[in-house]
Design a protein around this motif. Structure first.
Motif, PDB file in Angstrom:
ATOM      1  N   SER A  80       0.899  -1.218  -0.027  1.00 43.00           N
ATOM      2  CA  SER A  80       0.107   0.115  -0.025  1.00 43.00           C
ATOM      3  C   SER A  80       0.976   1.192  -0.009  1.00 43.00           C
ATOM      4  CB  SER A  80      -0.931   0.033   1.268  1.00 43.00           C
ATOM      5  OG  SER A  80      -1.687  -1.092   1.226  1.00 43.00           O
ATOM      6  N   LYS A  81       1.773   1.217   0.622  1.00 41.94           N
ATOM      7  CA  LYS A  81       2.821   2.390   0.650  1.00 41.94           C
ATOM      8  C   LYS A  81       4.441   1.644   0.754  1.00 41.94           C
ATOM      9  CE  LYS A  81       3.254   6.221   3.809  1.00 41.94           C
ATOM     10  NZ  LYS A  81       2.836   6.944   5.148  1.00 41.94           N
ATOM     11  N   TYR A  89       1.586  -2.682   4.344  1.00 40.92           N
ATOM     12  CA  TYR A  89       0.659  -3.255   4.032  1.00 40.92           C
ATOM     13  C   TYR A  89      -0.770  -2.917   4.823  1.00 40.92           C
ATOM     14  CZ  TYR A  89       3.420  -5.926   0.712  1.00 40.92           C
ATOM     15  OH  TYR A  89       4.377  -6.078  -0.236  1.00 40.92           O
ATOM     16  N   TYR A  90      -1.956  -2.495   4.254  1.00 38.06           N
ATOM     17  CA  TYR A  90      -3.072  -1.983   5.394  1.00 38.06           C
ATOM     18  C   TYR A  90      -4.206  -2.871   5.093  1.00 38.06           C
ATOM     19  CZ  TYR A  90      -0.052   2.431   5.550  1.00 38.06           C
ATOM     20  OH  TYR A  90       0.874   3.264   5.715  1.00 38.06           O
ATOM     21  N   ASP A  92      -8.276  -3.717   6.697  1.00 43.46           N
ATOM     22  CA  ASP A  92      -9.464  -3.299   7.548  1.00 43.46           C
ATOM     23  C   ASP A  92      -9.631  -4.421   8.597  1.00 43.46           C
ATOM     24  OD1 ASP A  92     -10.726  -5.464   6.154  1.00 43.46           O
ATOM     25  OD2 ASP A  92     -11.997  -4.140   4.823  1.00 43.46           O
ATOM     26  N   CYS A  98      -6.756  -2.531   2.164  1.00 49.80           N
ATOM     27  CA  CYS A  98      -7.362  -1.324   2.066  1.00 49.80           C
ATOM     28  C   CYS A  98      -6.471  -0.153   1.920  1.00 49.80           C
ATOM     29  CB  CYS A  98      -8.346  -1.214   3.390  1.00 49.80           C
ATOM     30  SG  CYS A  98      -7.625  -0.946   5.082  1.00 49.80           S
ATOM     31  N   THR A  99      -6.968   0.883   2.051  1.00 53.46           N
ATOM     32  CA  THR A  99      -6.320   2.360   2.007  1.00 53.46           C
ATOM     33  C   THR A  99      -5.762   2.445   3.568  1.00 53.46           C
ATOM     34  OG1 THR A  99      -7.919   3.667   2.441  1.00 53.46           O
ATOM     35  CG2 THR A  99      -7.488   3.154   0.184  1.00 53.46           C
ATOM     36  N   GLU A 100      -4.786   3.453   3.440  1.00 56.91           N
ATOM     37  CA  GLU A 100      -4.242   4.037   5.099  1.00 56.91           C
ATOM     38  C   GLU A 100      -5.301   4.543   5.920  1.00 56.91           C
ATOM     39  OE1 GLU A 100      -0.556   6.570   6.844  1.00 56.91           O
ATOM     40  OE2 GLU A 100      -0.885   6.648   4.820  1.00 56.91           O
ATOM     41  N   ASN A 101      -6.146   5.331   5.322  1.00 57.54           N
ATOM     42  CA  ASN A 101      -6.960   5.900   5.763  1.00 57.54           C
ATOM     43  C   ASN A 101      -8.339   5.038   6.758  1.00 57.54           C
ATOM     44  OD1 ASN A 101      -6.014   8.480   5.155  1.00 57.54           O
ATOM     45  ND2 ASN A 101      -7.173   8.519   3.434  1.00 57.54           N
ATOM     46  N   SER A 102      -8.419   3.806   5.953  1.00 53.66           N
ATOM     47  CA  SER A 102      -9.379   3.060   6.477  1.00 53.66           C
ATOM     48  C   SER A 102      -8.833   1.767   7.399  1.00 53.66           C
ATOM     49  CB  SER A 102     -10.606   2.585   5.516  1.00 53.66           C
ATOM     50  OG  SER A 102      -9.893   1.988   4.510  1.00 53.66           O
ATOM     51  N   THR A 106      -1.972  -2.449  10.066  1.00 58.51           N
ATOM     52  CA  THR A 106      -0.734  -2.305   9.251  1.00 58.51           C
ATOM     53  C   THR A 106       0.322  -3.466   9.415  1.00 58.51           C
ATOM     54  OG1 THR A 106      -1.183  -0.069   9.789  1.00 58.51           O
ATOM     55  CG2 THR A 106       0.943  -0.702   8.719  1.00 58.51           C
TER      56      THR A 106
END
Length: 150
Positions: A80-81, A89-90, A92, A98-102, A106
């Motif tokens: 993810s980043k 890697y993120y 949910d 998922c994205t870092e925001n949701s 991690t």
């Protein structure tokens, strides 16, 4: 003659009923606490099972890795980043990427390679940044390969 006074048996029944309800209430309280603790332990076990599965996959990827960061990413999956050699890697709360925001969880992997071995530091964090799991993995190189410090 003396008159015998008999008390109504309804007061005794009322006391028995109150005691029965009290015992039932205490038993229900204990059961609710046990079920709540079981639910918490089940969720923790579920999280640890997912962590174990992902760490095993990362370890197997590292074992077959040739030392190049792009090779590790192509085998394990797109992070993810990235920050240098640190892959993030993120996931949910259902353990879907998922994205870092949701993100609820991690996973960070920092693979490295030297002339004789390949290593990775794997960490798992929850959304409050508590370290849930940490593992360092090392494998020796067993065949010809190229080391690239990307």
């Amino acid at each position: 003659m003396k008159k015998l006074i008999t008390h109504s048996k309804s007061s005794l029944f009322l006391i028995e009923m109150i005691l029965s309800i009290l015992i039932l209430a205490l038993t229900c309280t204990v059961c609710v606490r046990i079920f709540a603790a079981a639910k918490t332990q089940r969720e923790e076990a579920r999280d640890l099972n997912h962590i174990q599965e992902l760490v095993t996959s990362a370890g197997e990827t590292l074992e077959g890795w040739n030392g190049q960061l792009s090779s590790f990413i192509s085998i394990f999956g797109q992070p993810s980043k990235t920050s240098g050699a640190l892959l993030q890697y993120y996931y949910d709360d259902s353990w879907n990427p998922c994205t870092e925001n949701s993100a609820e969880y991690t996973m960070t992997i920092q693979p490295a390679a030297s002339e004789t071995e390949k290593t990775a530091d794997i960490n798992f964090y929850n959304s409050q940044h508590d370290n849930l799991y940490q593992l360092s993995v090392t494998f020796p190189f067993t065949s010809e390969r190229t080391v690239s410090h990307e």
